[in-house]
Design a protein around this motif. Structure first.
Motif, PDB file in Angstrom:
ATOM      1  N   GLU A   1      73.563  -9.647 -33.282  1.00  0.00           N
ATOM      2  CA  GLU A   1      72.888 -10.713 -34.020  1.00  0.00           C
ATOM      3  C   GLU A   1      71.761 -11.320 -33.202  1.00  0.00           C
ATOM      4  O   GLU A   1      70.896 -12.001 -33.741  1.00  0.00           O
ATOM      5  CB  GLU A   1      73.900 -11.795 -34.433  1.00  0.00           C
ATOM      6  CG  GLU A   1      74.971 -11.306 -35.400  1.00  0.00           C
ATOM      7  CD  GLU A   1      74.380 -10.619 -36.619  1.00  0.00           C
ATOM      8  OE1 GLU A   1      73.430 -11.164 -37.212  1.00  0.00           O
ATOM      9  OE2 GLU A   1      74.843  -9.522 -36.970  1.00  0.00           O
ATOM     10  N   ARG A   2      71.783 -11.070 -31.919  1.00  0.00           N
ATOM     11  CA  ARG A   2      70.708 -11.535 -31.040  1.00  0.00           C
ATOM     12  C   ARG A   2      69.659 -10.439 -30.909  1.00  0.00           C
ATOM     13  O   ARG A   2      69.934  -9.262 -31.182  1.00  0.00           O
ATOM     14  CB  ARG A   2      71.277 -11.903 -29.670  1.00  0.00           C
ATOM     15  CG  ARG A   2      72.285 -13.040 -29.716  1.00  0.00           C
ATOM     16  CD  ARG A   2      72.883 -13.312 -28.353  1.00  0.00           C
ATOM     17  NE  ARG A   2      71.895 -13.816 -27.397  1.00  0.00           N
ATOM     18  CZ  ARG A   2      72.214 -14.260 -26.167  1.00  0.00           C
ATOM     19  NH1 ARG A   2      73.475 -14.252 -25.762  1.00  0.00           N
ATOM     20  NH2 ARG A   2      71.279 -14.708 -25.366  1.00  0.00           N
ATOM     21  N   PRO A   3      68.444 -10.780 -30.492  1.00  0.00           N
ATOM     22  CA  PRO A   3      67.418  -9.746 -30.310  1.00  0.00           C
ATOM     23  C   PRO A   3      67.878  -8.665 -29.333  1.00  0.00           C
ATOM     24  O   PRO A   3      68.589  -8.937 -28.359  1.00  0.00           O
ATOM     25  CB  PRO A   3      66.231 -10.528 -29.736  1.00  0.00           C
ATOM     26  CG  PRO A   3      66.413 -11.915 -30.249  1.00  0.00           C
ATOM     27  CD  PRO A   3      67.900 -12.136 -30.254  1.00  0.00           C
ATOM     28  N   LEU A   4      67.463  -7.443 -29.600  1.00  0.00           N
ATOM     29  CA  LEU A   4      67.752  -6.340 -28.699  1.00  0.00           C
ATOM     30  C   LEU A   4      66.780  -6.381 -27.524  1.00  0.00           C
ATOM     31  O   LEU A   4      65.613  -6.754 -27.685  1.00  0.00           O
ATOM     32  CB  LEU A   4      67.597  -5.010 -29.431  1.00  0.00           C
ATOM     33  CG  LEU A   4      68.530  -4.792 -30.630  1.00  0.00           C
ATOM     34  CD1 LEU A   4      68.014  -3.641 -31.484  1.00  0.00           C
ATOM     35  CD2 LEU A   4      69.943  -4.537 -30.173  1.00  0.00           C
ATOM     36  N   VAL A   5      67.267  -6.012 -26.349  1.00  0.00           N
ATOM     37  CA  VAL A   5      66.414  -5.929 -25.164  1.00  0.00           C
ATOM     38  C   VAL A   5      66.649  -4.566 -24.524  1.00  0.00           C
ATOM     39  O   VAL A   5      67.763  -4.264 -24.085  1.00  0.00           O
ATOM     40  CB  VAL A   5      66.725  -7.041 -24.138  1.00  0.00           C
ATOM     41  CG1 VAL A   5      65.768  -6.940 -22.953  1.00  0.00           C
ATOM     42  CG2 VAL A   5      66.652  -8.417 -24.778  1.00  0.00           C
ATOM     43  N   PHE A   6      65.611  -3.725 -24.511  1.00  0.00           N
ATOM     44  CA  PHE A   6      65.720  -2.405 -23.902  1.00  0.00           C
ATOM     45  C   PHE A   6      65.078  -2.448 -22.517  1.00  0.00           C
ATOM     46  O   PHE A   6      63.985  -3.001 -22.338  1.00  0.00           O
ATOM     47  CB  PHE A   6      65.016  -1.361 -24.768  1.00  0.00           C
ATOM     48  CG  PHE A   6      65.630  -1.180 -26.126  1.00  0.00           C
ATOM     49  CD1 PHE A   6      66.801  -0.464 -26.288  1.00  0.00           C
ATOM     50  CD2 PHE A   6      65.034  -1.761 -27.241  1.00  0.00           C
ATOM     51  CE1 PHE A   6      67.373  -0.309 -27.545  1.00  0.00           C
ATOM     52  CE2 PHE A   6      65.599  -1.610 -28.505  1.00  0.00           C
ATOM     53  CZ  PHE A   6      66.774  -0.883 -28.658  1.00  0.00           C
ATOM     54  N   VAL A   7      65.761  -1.852 -21.543  1.00  0.00           N
ATOM     55  CA  VAL A   7      65.265  -1.839 -20.168  1.00  0.00           C
ATOM     56  C   VAL A   7      65.335  -0.408 -19.639  1.00  0.00           C
ATOM     57  O   VAL A   7      66.380   0.243 -19.727  1.00  0.00           O
ATOM     58  CB  VAL A   7      66.103  -2.753 -19.250  1.00  0.00           C
ATOM     59  CG1 VAL A   7      65.484  -2.807 -17.844  1.00  0.00           C
ATOM     60  CG2 VAL A   7      66.220  -4.161 -19.835  1.00  0.00           C
ATOM     61  N   CYS A   8      64.221   0.086 -19.107  1.00  0.00           N
ATOM     62  CA  CYS A   8      64.213   1.443 -18.556  1.00  0.00           C
ATOM     63  C   CYS A   8      63.053   1.592 -17.580  1.00  0.00           C
ATOM     64  O   CYS A   8      62.152   0.754 -17.548  1.00  0.00           O
ATOM     65  CB  CYS A   8      64.116   2.485 -19.670  1.00  0.00           C
ATOM     66  SG  CYS A   8      62.485   2.605 -20.439  1.00  0.00           S
ATOM     67  N   PRO A   9      63.041   2.667 -16.790  1.00  0.00           N
ATOM     68  CA  PRO A   9      61.910   2.901 -15.887  1.00  0.00           C
ATOM     69  C   PRO A   9      60.731   3.538 -16.606  1.00  0.00           C
ATOM     70  O   PRO A   9      60.855   3.970 -17.759  1.00  0.00           O
ATOM     71  CB  PRO A   9      62.500   3.872 -14.852  1.00  0.00           C
ATOM     72  CG  PRO A   9      63.536   4.623 -15.613  1.00  0.00           C
ATOM     73  CD  PRO A   9      64.120   3.641 -16.604  1.00  0.00           C
ATOM     74  N   VAL A  10      59.609   3.592 -15.923  1.00  0.00           N
ATOM     75  CA  VAL A  10      58.445   4.339 -16.391  1.00  0.00           C
ATOM     76  C   VAL A  10      58.475   5.705 -15.724  1.00  0.00           C
ATOM     77  O   VAL A  10      58.582   5.802 -14.497  1.00  0.00           O
ATOM     78  CB  VAL A  10      57.131   3.610 -16.037  1.00  0.00           C
ATOM     79  CG1 VAL A  10      55.925   4.488 -16.359  1.00  0.00           C
ATOM     80  CG2 VAL A  10      57.031   2.300 -16.780  1.00  0.00           C
TER      81      VAL A  10
END
Length: 245
Positions: free
Chosen positions: A44-53
């Motif tokens: 229900e909260r915003p999604l946050v995606f985290v990854c390298p470049v």
């Protein structure tokens, strides 16, 4: 909901720091990949995606996993990338991904972290690593406040577009995992097998074998407790980098 993909720990560190500051839940894309899990995720909260470049763009394996995964609840999504230099053109790839997925774009941010690509470069010195992590903590604290207050992140002007355009070709030219091997320092702990998010490493006759499905995340070579893994002659004599949880 915070979802991350990480090879040597930089993006895991960023994701867990954001989760701590926002009191949100963390999901490891690495573990989902290892399980072959593309099951639905609800938030229900915003999604946050985290990854390298990787080569000026988000890793192909991350993009494919997001596209395959059904998301329930909030369609608002942030994207945070970790990089040793410039995020290059990663933001534009994220925008294309969001359009395909139907996400509501809430912003893109890059966080500079220590260098982990010891095939093409060298790991940062310990003193520099400490400075980079301290600066990253400040940036992540600011991002956490923005996410908590549902703010749209400031637009980051793309840099180095050419780096990402030729990424697939460069990946083929530099040989994938063909250069990896274990030296006599290998003690058979199989940590490389456990760390690989692609389940690309098997173990037989006392040594690991790479099986052609590598994304060059550097988890194996960076995380080997004995520094027993090399990539041809390019990594010999170089310090390893792995950021433990």
């Amino acid at each position: 909901m915070i979802l991350y993909f990480s090879g040597t720990g930089n993006s895991r560190y960023a994701a867990k720091k954001l989760a701590e500051l926002t009191e949100d839940t963390v999901i490891s894309i690495n573990e989902r990949l290892r399980r072959g899990d593309c099951g639905s995720i609800g938030s229900e909260r915003p999604l946050v995606f985290v990854c390298p470049v990787h080569d000026g763009r988000i890793p192909d394996v991350v993009e494919k996993h997001i596209l395959k995964t059904p998301f329930r609840g909030s369609k608002e999504a942030y994207f945070v990338v970790t990089c040793a230099e410039s995020p290059s053109d990663a933001q534009n790839y994220v925008l294309k991904l969001y359009k395909k997925k139907g996400f509501l774009f809430r912003g893109f941010a890059s966080v500079r972290m220590p260098q982990n690509d010891i095939i093409g470069k060298k790991a940062d010195a310990r003193a520099e690593i400490e400075k980079l992590l301290a600066a990253a903590d400040e940036k992540l604290a600011s991002l956490a406040q923005a996410i908590l207050h549902d703010e749209i992140l400031r637009y980051e002007t793309p840099e180095g577009k050419g780096a990402s355009l030729f990424a697939p070709l460069r990946m083929k030219l530099r040989g994938g995992d063909k250069g990896f091997y274990a030296t006599e320092k290998c003690d058979g702990c199989k940590e490389c097998v456990r760390r690989c998010p692609m389940k690309n490493i098997s173990f037989a006759d006392g040594h690991p074998t790479w099986n052609g499905n590598c994304v060059r995340c550097m988890a194996c070579i960076g995380g080997c407790p004995q520094s027993a893994i090399e990539y041809g002659k390019k990594t010999q004599g170089k310090d390893r980098y792995y950021l433990n949880p």
